[in-house]
Design an enzyme around this catalytic site. Sequence first.
Site, short mmCIF file in Angstrom:
data_model
loop_
_atom_site.label_atom_id
_atom_site.label_comp_id
_atom_site.label_asym_id
_atom_site.label_seq_id
_atom_site.Cartn_x
_atom_site.Cartn_y
_atom_site.Cartn_z
N ASN A 8 0.87 -1.18 0.00
CA ASN A 8 0.00 0.00 0.00
C ASN A 8 0.91 1.23 0.00
O ASN A 8 1.44 1.62 1.04
CB ASN A 8 -0.91 -0.01 1.22
CG ASN A 8 -1.90 1.14 1.23
OD1 ASN A 8 -1.82 2.06 0.41
ND2 ASN A 8 -2.85 1.12 2.15
N ARG A 90 -2.27 -2.04 -3.71
CA ARG A 90 -3.49 -1.26 -3.60
C ARG A 90 -3.35 -0.03 -4.48
O ARG A 90 -2.38 0.71 -4.41
CB ARG A 90 -3.71 -0.83 -2.16
CG ARG A 90 -4.95 0.04 -1.98
CD ARG A 90 -4.72 1.09 -0.95
NE ARG A 90 -5.90 1.95 -0.79
CZ ARG A 90 -5.83 3.16 -0.25
NH1 ARG A 90 -4.68 3.65 0.16
NH2 ARG A 90 -6.92 3.89 -0.14
N HIS A 179 -12.66 2.67 -0.84
CA HIS A 179 -12.67 1.61 0.18
C HIS A 179 -13.25 0.30 -0.38
O HIS A 179 -13.71 -0.55 0.40
CB HIS A 179 -13.48 2.02 1.41
CG HIS A 179 -12.88 3.14 2.19
ND1 HIS A 179 -13.64 4.02 2.94
CD2 HIS A 179 -11.60 3.55 2.35
CE1 HIS A 179 -12.86 4.90 3.52
NE2 HIS A 179 -11.62 4.65 3.18
N LEU A 208 -15.92 2.53 8.95
CA LEU A 208 -15.89 3.75 9.76
C LEU A 208 -14.51 3.93 10.38
O LEU A 208 -14.23 3.46 11.48
CB LEU A 208 -16.96 3.68 10.85
CG LEU A 208 -18.40 3.44 10.37
CD1 LEU A 208 -19.35 3.39 11.56
CD2 LEU A 208 -18.82 4.50 9.37
N GLY A 209 -13.64 4.58 9.63
CA GLY A 209 -12.32 4.91 10.12
C GLY A 209 -12.11 6.40 10.02
O GLY A 209 -13.06 7.18 10.00
N SER A 210 -10.85 6.83 9.95
CA SER A 210 -10.56 8.24 9.76
C SER A 210 -11.22 8.73 8.47
O SER A 210 -11.85 9.78 8.42
CB SER A 210 -9.05 8.46 9.71
OG SER A 210 -8.76 9.82 9.46
N ARG A 240 -12.56 15.30 6.99
CA ARG A 240 -13.26 15.61 5.75
C ARG A 240 -14.69 16.03 6.04
O ARG A 240 -15.34 15.46 6.92
CB ARG A 240 -13.26 14.41 4.80
CG ARG A 240 -11.89 14.00 4.31
CD ARG A 240 -11.99 12.71 3.50
NE ARG A 240 -10.66 12.18 3.18
CZ ARG A 240 -10.40 10.90 2.93
NH1 ARG A 240 -11.39 10.01 2.99
NH2 ARG A 240 -9.18 10.51 2.66
N GLU A 383 -7.76 -5.56 4.24
CA GLU A 383 -7.55 -5.26 2.83
C GLU A 383 -6.31 -5.97 2.28
O GLU A 383 -6.30 -6.42 1.14
CB GLU A 383 -7.41 -3.75 2.65
CG GLU A 383 -8.70 -2.99 2.96
CD GLU A 383 -8.47 -1.51 3.15
OE1 GLU A 383 -8.88 -0.74 2.26
OE2 GLU A 383 -7.89 -1.11 4.18
#
Length: 398
Positions: A8, A90, A179, A208-210, A240, A383
């Site tokens: 990633n 990714r 995502h 539901l993360g940052s 955001r 992931e």
Amino acid sequence: MTKILAINAGSSTLKFKLFEMPEETVIASGMVDRMGLPNSKFKVKYGDGQQYLVNQDIPTADMAVDLLLKALIDLKIIGDYKEIEGIGHRIVAGGERFKESEVIDAASLKEVRALSDYAPLHNPAEADGIQAFMHLLPGVPEVGVFDTSFHTTMPKMNYLYSIKREYYEKFGARKYGAHGTSHRYVSHRAAEMLGKDLKDLKMVTLHLGSGASITAEKDGKSFDTSMGFTPLAGITMSTRSGDIDPSLVAFLQQKLGLKDPQEMIDILNNESGLVALSELSPDMRELEKTRETRPQSQLAIDIFVNRVIKYVAGYIAEMGGIDALVFAGGMGEGDPKMRQRIIDGLSVFGPKLDPVLNDVDTVERVISSDDSPVAMLLVPTNEELMIARDVVRLAHLG
């Protein structure tokens, strides 16, 4: 056993996990941080809790990859580079070109770079990482796993914006979502846990993360998703704004005297959401600690929950019902109170939470009561494992 690297890469980071397949065992993980900046950091976790850490300038992706591969040898995690049989990457933006994961060659690498307009901070860095591995491990299959590909199954009514069609046809102006790799993993795992075929489930998955997104999945495919042309759209996030009236963007840009539109976009990406509402922190854990003494913290929590409920309820109506609701991501996995608030807000649809099963942090399990008409699950996302599985499948390994 087959060893697969899952990569990633970001503009200043390169994270990795090394898997043994088909056992799906992580034998090493780590990251390069501050790549291209002074005092870069390189960290590897391996063995029985062992760690390797070095601080040095790492100016390029080529140097980062070279450092990673040499460390795997020096730390005796592998004996030879030939043990690495595949590498998965990714990639944020696949546009409409990459509808699923794909083995990357020189031609498709150019296409990844050509999509940089859709993810200017990510696609170039990810392409650099792929190119570095191609150079240092020639002949090893490189597989691109695209965040957007899972959402290419959305119907036109859900991915087209109400603007001139020529903007879509000429410029690719549409909803792409994000995502996707996480939503794909947790939905498949949830179906396995329920012992049902994914195609038979109407499911909403909450990452539901940052960065946070919600996806409706119907007939085993992405049907609608909260993020839009970029990951800025959708629910309120840590920094955001989520959905906002476009006219307000122009209004604020004028009032703030900003000459470059990108400055306003940066504010909406990096100085909005929970951190702006709370005037304290982008971290929900900090807001939970201070919500009884700081009204702004409670307000930020309330707005976050409100936006989540609106999206989930809308998706239930769109799909004509719901069979399963799945929580993933940092908040989704680790915050029992947040899960409780969201489910309480959806009580009109009848979900019943088991408070004992819900009182857990990042443990895979069903958290609904036996008599709940909606199954609710906590599925820690993975992931990197999904990336490794795609490499094995597409490169015909194992």
